[in-house]
Design a protein around this motif. Structure first.
Motif, short mmCIF file in Angstrom:
data_model
loop_
_atom_site.label_atom_id
_atom_site.label_comp_id
_atom_site.label_asym_id
_atom_site.label_seq_id
_atom_site.Cartn_x
_atom_site.Cartn_y
_atom_site.Cartn_z
N UNK A 80 -8.87 -1.28 4.75
CA UNK A 80 -8.03 -1.65 5.89
C UNK A 80 -6.56 -1.64 5.49
N UNK A 81 -6.26 -2.29 4.36
CA UNK A 81 -4.86 -2.43 3.93
C UNK A 81 -4.26 -1.11 3.50
N UNK A 82 -5.05 -0.26 2.86
CA UNK A 82 -4.55 1.08 2.52
C UNK A 82 -4.20 1.85 3.78
N UNK A 83 -5.02 1.68 4.82
CA UNK A 83 -4.76 2.37 6.08
C UNK A 83 -3.47 1.87 6.73
N UNK A 84 -3.38 0.56 6.92
CA UNK A 84 -2.26 0.05 7.72
C UNK A 84 -0.94 0.05 6.94
N UNK A 95 -0.25 -5.97 11.62
CA UNK A 95 -0.23 -4.76 10.80
C UNK A 95 0.99 -4.73 9.89
N UNK A 96 2.17 -5.08 10.44
CA UNK A 96 3.39 -5.08 9.60
C UNK A 96 3.29 -6.12 8.51
N UNK A 97 2.87 -7.32 8.86
CA UNK A 97 2.83 -8.42 7.90
C UNK A 97 1.86 -8.13 6.77
N UNK A 98 0.63 -7.76 7.12
CA UNK A 98 -0.37 -7.54 6.07
C UNK A 98 -0.11 -6.24 5.31
N UNK A 99 0.34 -5.21 6.04
CA UNK A 99 0.61 -3.94 5.37
C UNK A 99 1.75 -4.03 4.39
N UNK A 347 -5.14 -11.90 -2.16
CA UNK A 347 -3.96 -12.69 -1.83
C UNK A 347 -3.52 -12.50 -0.38
N UNK A 348 -3.68 -11.29 0.13
CA UNK A 348 -3.36 -11.06 1.54
C UNK A 348 -4.28 -11.90 2.42
N UNK A 426 8.58 -14.06 7.19
CA UNK A 426 9.36 -12.89 6.77
C UNK A 426 8.64 -12.22 5.60
N UNK A 427 8.13 -11.02 5.85
CA UNK A 427 7.43 -10.24 4.83
C UNK A 427 8.11 -8.87 4.74
N UNK A 428 8.48 -8.48 3.53
CA UNK A 428 9.08 -7.16 3.31
C UNK A 428 8.37 -6.49 2.15
#
Length: 674
Positions: A80-84, A95-99, A347-348, A426-428
């Motif tokens: 999932x994470x590789x995709x998003x 999607x933005x936060x986890x990706x 961790x995600x 805030x996730x970057x």
């Protein structure tokens, strides 16, 4: 017809229908060790062949089909994470936060190049402590991103008014697993202390200290933490809810710790002063003594260590390796780190779990699976009802209270009805450590935001992808995330014998926690209040003492004579014993449970018990066994199979075990609670 009976009837009808579906799968024949006799060692018989063919991976401390399934969940999260993470997403969306979080975590070149740099501003604030006020201020700062030292501060339901949330102040601040590692003289504890001193010094050295200073600072840390350990309760005592029940006012708290500015602490956490609970008053008194008498230099050393230790596995590879070498290699016997992607997925999930969980349940948990699991839970709750009704050692009045509690149990299956909103985090992709601290700040603020409010019963204590389950006595709820409702525990393609023998016993286990030595002290509303008659309570204690005594007799593998602590594992052992019984009762009401038709040469009852043995078939490293027997309230897996089944007469009947067999406890020693 009562609501409970009506729900049970619906559940039974649905389960009977599912049992009649053709070509449902039985137990895995390849797992069975035919050289072992089921009446001598059912653990080896049910899953020994699988364990022989599947040794523990170098990155794991234990292994079985059940633990393998948990790692499969993480592989699915990685997909999932590789995709998003490869696609653009709108700011603040799941999607933005986890990706972006995952992308920052997997950017190992940037993390290694940064080294200690991301942590330096935080270390500088500790170095800048110059008086008691700035020390207290820095403690507040560390708490804000979940480095809760030397005490913990969180929300908790009020055990005397469980409809409301209050503040809870607990004991913390130790780097070793628990107090006994600082205080006991046995070799395994002495070895851990020696290794810990070297580990602390190693981390200080990586952070730039000369070796001699690092060794000195390590001893300072050990001395400070040992002082805290001496006033900390042991793990068995902590199982008694009354031992940590000390309702207090804000004024009481301030009087107990006059050297700590609680008004400023509450204000910085946006918490209004009110009633609270102090878990361990003696511990808090020691914290105040340390604030008054320990030098600022020693406090700074201790806080630097706590910050470094809590952040080490988030920094460059030398820090990650040092953290792993002590906590995993030395204490647990694990020889390899898990792949970076797996750790990043973990961790995600830990910090943004309900954002990630939305996609997980879309892909891996069907509405049909949720419905069948809910049907099973209803059936097994009915099994608990029958078990209470059949308890000839309980008086009618106490049974009535037990039925009230059972009827009030709230069931959560799969995922929350209301997803948590993380859009303010805030996730970057530029700084993994900043992402971690931002997400933990959000989590701490969310938790503190519950204080002083009515309980929000929609909140989950586990994320949807988690391969686990729980019972919360204050909520009186049982919770089964989608992550555990997967093979080998559960599948729509499994027969009822396998589903009831695997996830069914887990469901029964969690229900039984409401009536174990801890859960039985809480009433139907979650209030810490006795609802037993004196005679019934005496009978209950006698029955639970039987279970504790049985497990006291079991030892871990390897040299020495280290026994399981039956009092520490009592709640989980009662849960397993009750879980087998009530899941079996529910299974016997299904079409397959009432049939004698064999699948692959095994009767339905045999399939049920083998399914439990295969689900609980953990091989556990010796080092992990020594670690677990000290602080884990769960018995080792083999005793979670052998222990309850050796008390259970339908098991002996299913395999024609004779009196005197290892798997048949004599009637005089047989333990029965639920």
């Amino acid at each position: 017809m009562s609501l409970f009976r009506y729900a049970s009837a619906l559940a039974l009808a649905a389960t009977v229908a599912s049992a009649q579906t053709p070509a449902l799968k039985g137990v895995d024949l390849s797992d069975i060790d035919r050289k072992a006799a089921p009446c001598d060692n059912f653990f080896d018989y049910s899953n020994g062949a699988w364990r022989t063919a599947n040794p523990i991976p170098a990155s794991m401390d234990r292994w079985s089909r059940r633990w393998q399934a948990g790692e499969v969940n993480k592989d699915q999260l990685r997909i999932i994470l590789d995709d998003i993470s490869a696609k653009p997403a709108a700011p603040g969306t799941p999607a933005q936060l986890t990706g972006d979080f995952y992308a920052a975590c997997t950017a190992t070149k940037a993390i290694d190049a940064a080294g200690l740099t991301p942590l330096k501003p935080y270390l500088a604030r500790i170095d800048a402590i110059h008086d008691s006020a700035s020390l207290v201020q820095q403690l507040r700062e560390l708490h804000s991103f979940s480095i809760m030292v030397p005490f913990t501060f969180s929300s908790a339901q009020d055990p005397h008014n469980p409809a409301m949330v209050i503040a809870d102040v607990g004991a913390g601040g130790l780097g070793l697993p628990d107090r006994d590692y600082y205080l006991k003289t046995e070799k395994r504890f002495a070895d851990a202390r020696a290794g810990y001193l070297l580990h602390v010094a190693k981390i200080f050295t990586l952070a730039g200290e000369p070796a001699a200073q690092a060794a000195k600072d390590a001893q300072t840390v050990m001395n400070f933490e040992t002082a805290l350990a001496k006033v900390s309760l042991d793990n068995v005592t902590l199982r008694d809810p009354h031992a940590t029940d000390h309702p207090s006012s804000f004024e009481d708290l301030q009087k107990m710790t006059p050297h700590f500015d609680w008004a400023a602490f509450y204000k910085s956490n946006n918490v209004a002063p009110g009633m609270l609970n102090i878990d361990q008053p003696a511990f808090l008194a020691e914290v105040d003594r340390q604030l008054a008498s320990t030098s600022l230099a020693d406090w700074k050393t201790y806080l630097r260590w706590q910050l470094l230790n809590n952040s080490a596995d988030l920094l460059s590879q030398p820090f990650v390796d040092a953290h792993f070498d002590f906590y995993q290699r030395q204490l647990a016997g694990v020889s390899e780190l898990k792949p970076r992607g797996t750790r990043c997925a973990e961790n995600t999930d830990a910090l943004l779990g309900e954002a990630l969980g939305q996609e997980y349940v879309k892909r891996y948990f069907s509405p049909e699976a949720k419905k069948r699991a809910e049907v099973m839970v209803a059936n097994i709750l009915a099994g608990m009802h029958d078990s209470i009704a059949d308890a000839d050692w309980m008086t009618p009045e106490t049974k009535k209270r037990a039925f009230e509690k059972l009827a009030a149990v709230k069931v959560k299956v799969g995922y929350p009805d209301k997803w948590r909103d993380y859009s303010a985090v805030k996730i970057t992709r530029t700084s993994y450590l900043d992402d971690i601290f931002n997400a933990t700040r959000f989590g701490v603020a969310f938790d503190h935001g519950q204080i002083g409010k009515p309980v929000d019963r929609s909140i989950w204590g586990m994320t949807p992808p988690t391969s686990n389950a729980y019972y919360n006595p204050l909520m009186n709820e049982i919770v089964f995330p989608a992550g555990i409702l997967q093979p080998p525990a559960f599948s729509n393609t499994y027969s009822d014998a396998v589903n009831y023998g695997a996830i069914g016993v887990v469901i029964g286990h969690e229900i039984s926690h409401g009536f174990d030595d801890q859960g039985a002290q809480f009433d139907a509303t979650g209030k810490l209040e006795n609802w037993w008659s004196p005679a019934d309570l005496d009978n209950f204690h006698a029955r639970t003492a039987c279970v504790a005594h049985q497990f006291d007799g079991y030892t871990i593998d390897g040299p020495g004579d280290i026994h399981i602590n039956g009092k520490l594992t009592l709640g989980e052992s009662i849960g397993d014993l009750g879980g087998v019984n009530i899941a079996y009762r529910a299974f016997k009401k299904t079409a397959q449970g009432q049939s004698s038709e064999k699948i692959d040469g095994f009767t339905p009852d045999q399939q049920f018990f083998i399914a439990w043995g295969q689900f609980r078939g953990d091989e556990v490293r010796p080092e992990t066994q020594r670690l677990a027997v000290q602080g884990d309230p769960h018995p080792l897996a083999k005793y979670r199979v052998i222990g309850p089944l050796s008390n259970f007469k339908p098991f002996a009947a299913a395999f024609s075990c004779k009196a005197g067999s290892t798997m048949v406890r004599p009637d005089a020693d047989r333990c029965v609670v639920w």
